[in-house]
Design a protein around this motif. Structure first.
Motif, PDB file in Angstrom:
ATOM      1  N   VAL A   1       0.930  -1.108   0.111  1.00 42.95           N
ATOM      2  CA  VAL A   1      -0.011   0.071  -0.061  1.00 42.95           C
ATOM      3  C   VAL A   1       1.071   1.259   0.021  1.00 42.95           C
ATOM      4  CG1 VAL A   1      -1.666   1.278   1.227  1.00 42.95           C
ATOM      5  CG2 VAL A   1      -1.881  -1.164   1.023  1.00 42.95           C
ATOM      6  N   SER A   2       1.920   1.092   0.846  1.00 42.23           N
ATOM      7  CA  SER A   2       2.955   2.361   0.739  1.00 42.23           C
ATOM      8  C   SER A   2       3.428   2.462  -0.553  1.00 42.23           C
ATOM      9  CB  SER A   2       4.141   2.194   1.795  1.00 42.23           C
ATOM     10  OG  SER A   2       5.054   3.218   1.800  1.00 42.23           O
ATOM     11  N   SER A   3       3.956   1.439  -1.264  1.00 42.34           N
ATOM     12  CA  SER A   3       4.459   2.015  -2.692  1.00 42.34           C
ATOM     13  C   SER A   3       3.249   2.281  -3.934  1.00 42.34           C
ATOM     14  CB  SER A   3       4.803   0.597  -3.375  1.00 42.34           C
ATOM     15  OG  SER A   3       6.046  -0.141  -2.501  1.00 42.34           O
ATOM     16  N   THR A   4       2.195   1.881  -3.560  1.00 40.70           N
ATOM     17  CA  THR A   4       0.884   2.228  -4.249  1.00 40.70           C
ATOM     18  C   THR A   4       0.654   3.851  -4.148  1.00 40.70           C
ATOM     19  OG1 THR A   4      -0.088   0.191  -4.218  1.00 40.70           O
ATOM     20  CG2 THR A   4      -1.400   2.039  -4.706  1.00 40.70           C
ATOM     21  N   GLN A   5       0.825   4.284  -2.732  1.00 37.36           N
ATOM     22  CA  GLN A   5       0.557   5.503  -2.425  1.00 37.36           C
ATOM     23  C   GLN A   5       1.577   6.416  -3.047  1.00 37.36           C
ATOM     24  OE1 GLN A   5       1.191   6.717   1.543  1.00 37.36           O
ATOM     25  NE2 GLN A   5      -0.701   7.855   1.737  1.00 37.36           N
ATOM     26  N   GLN A   6       2.807   5.969  -3.194  1.00 42.42           N
ATOM     27  CA  GLN A   6       4.034   6.869  -3.713  1.00 42.42           C
ATOM     28  C   GLN A   6       3.601   6.961  -5.255  1.00 42.42           C
ATOM     29  OE1 GLN A   6       7.621   4.888  -2.900  1.00 42.42           O
ATOM     30  NE2 GLN A   6       7.639   5.547  -0.588  1.00 42.42           N
ATOM     31  N   ILE A   7       3.181   5.954  -5.952  1.00 44.20           N
ATOM     32  CA  ILE A   7       2.716   5.950  -7.389  1.00 44.20           C
ATOM     33  C   ILE A   7       1.649   6.753  -7.754  1.00 44.20           C
ATOM     34  CG2 ILE A   7       1.775   4.587  -9.196  1.00 44.20           C
ATOM     35  CD1 ILE A   7       3.280   2.217  -8.104  1.00 44.20           C
ATOM     36  N   THR A   8       0.726   6.760  -6.729  1.00 43.74           N
ATOM     37  CA  THR A   8      -0.546   7.798  -6.878  1.00 43.74           C
ATOM     38  C   THR A   8      -0.322   9.434  -6.560  1.00 43.74           C
ATOM     39  OG1 THR A   8      -1.251   7.466  -4.709  1.00 43.74           O
ATOM     40  CG2 THR A   8      -2.407   6.147  -6.308  1.00 43.74           C
ATOM     41  N   LYS A   9       0.761   9.501  -5.621  1.00 42.78           N
ATOM     42  CA  LYS A   9       1.060  10.740  -5.394  1.00 42.78           C
ATOM     43  C   LYS A   9       2.086  11.299  -6.568  1.00 42.78           C
ATOM     44  CE  LYS A   9       1.824  10.786  -0.377  1.00 42.78           C
ATOM     45  NZ  LYS A   9       3.003  11.167   0.800  1.00 42.78           N
ATOM     46  N   ALA A  10       2.852  10.526  -7.215  1.00 42.20           N
ATOM     47  CA  ALA A  10       3.617  10.863  -8.280  1.00 42.20           C
ATOM     48  C   ALA A  10       2.557  11.297  -9.567  1.00 42.20           C
ATOM     49  CB  ALA A  10       4.526   9.985  -8.773  1.00 42.20           C
ATOM     50  N   MET A  11       1.609  10.370  -9.819  1.00 38.68           N
ATOM     51  CA  MET A  11       0.550  10.494 -11.037  1.00 38.68           C
ATOM     52  C   MET A  11      -0.273  11.617 -10.618  1.00 38.68           C
ATOM     53  SD  MET A  11      -0.669   6.637 -11.582  1.00 38.68           S
ATOM     54  CE  MET A  11      -1.816   7.325 -13.059  1.00 38.68           C
TER      55      MET A  11
END
Length: 294
Positions: A14-24
């Motif tokens: 979930v932490s990795s997914t959160q970083q991706i959504t922030k970047a997007m």
């Protein structure tokens, strides 16, 4: 109850997914600014061109504009559906699909499905409507290099189809950008061009006395095709700005949801860890009492 290893794995995921959504979200915000600048510059030009065109067409015979202005009995229709090339933008694309379905159900309910053609602009529209029948043209590349020239080709194909009698009406369905968080599905008639549907601004200035050179008819015959291409280009720019706004909003919400999920997982992790520690202590105390009793 899940093991500590499973909970740690979910937290990392979930932490990795959160970083991706922030970047997007950040990428969408940067693209949104450029897209909004483009549509803000285009709107006044398109509106003024339509106003001038409406004034001119009122002053000349109907025969002069019959090529694109003739209202025929509607038997064959072309619907131009404008979506994005990518997903992860909430209901952005599905709203266009629903808009096309609503248009067909409300306006063309009496027409057979074979008489309703679709021109898909954007890969998502192409993928969706290609499963339902043959498409008019292939315009999945428009947003890769968005410019007037790329959109002009699609407009010219639709205009040629109307001139040749292949279509009696050409409609556009697209998302209009109201603000960053709001996108509204719009359905607009591209063809036939009906002067009576000119914007209010054109009506207010209908008594303007123009000087025509070389002639009124020649100018109108040049302006009408240009205006139609501009209208489709404006719709594509509206859709482009709406896409980035929708994706920015969707990624912001996804980031918030990931944060809430992380809190819940960390709480679960701490409870599981505490339960494991408590169990170990109880086992040690039980073993010590057993030894003392022995």
């Amino acid at each position: 109850m899940a093991s500590l290893k499973e909970v740690r794995s979910r937290i990392q995921s979930v932490s990795s997914t959160q970083q991706i959504t922030k970047a997007m979200k950040m990428v969408a915000a940067a693209k949104l600014r450029r897209a909004q600048d483009n549509i803000v510059r285009m709107r006044p030009y398109a509106q003024r061109l339509n106003a001038i065109l409406a004034n001119l067409t009122r002053a000349i015979d109907d025969d002069t504009v019959s090529e694109y202005g003739t209202v025929r009995e509607v038997r064959r229709v072309l619907v131009i559906a404008i979506t994005s090339d990518r997903g992860l933008a909430g209901a952005f694309n599905s709203n266009v699909f629903k808009g096309v379905a609503a248009l067909v159900a409300q306006r063309y309910a009496n027409l057979p499905a074979a008489n309703i053609s679709v021109m898909a602009i954007g890969k998502k529209a192409n993928d969706y409507f290609a499963r339902r029948g043959p498409l008019v043209g292939n315009y999945t590349h428009v947003f890769a290099q968005l410019s007037f020239d790329t959109v002009r080709v699609a407009a010219e194909q639709a205009m040629a189809g109307f001139r040749n009698g292949e279509y009696d009406e050409v409609m556009m369905v697209f998302n209009e950008s109201r603000n960053v968080a709001t996108q509204v599905v719009r359905t607009e008639q591209l063809l036939p061009l009906v002067p009576a549907e000119a914007p209010a601004a054109a009506v207010a200035t209908s008594n303007v006395d123009y000087i025509f050179e070389p002639s009124k008819e020649d100018i109108v015959q040049t302006l009408i095709p240009q205006s139609l291409k501009i209208q489709l280009y404006k719709a594509v720019l509206e859709s482009n700005a709406s896409e980035h706004g929708a994706r920015m909003t969707a990624m912001d919400k996804a980031t918030e949801n990931a944060g809430e999920l992380l809190k819940s997982l960390k709480l679960t992790y701490n409870r599981t860890r505490q339960a494991a520690i408590t169990t170990e202590i109880l086992e040690i105390v039980g073993g010590a009492e057993a030894l003392a009793a022995g």
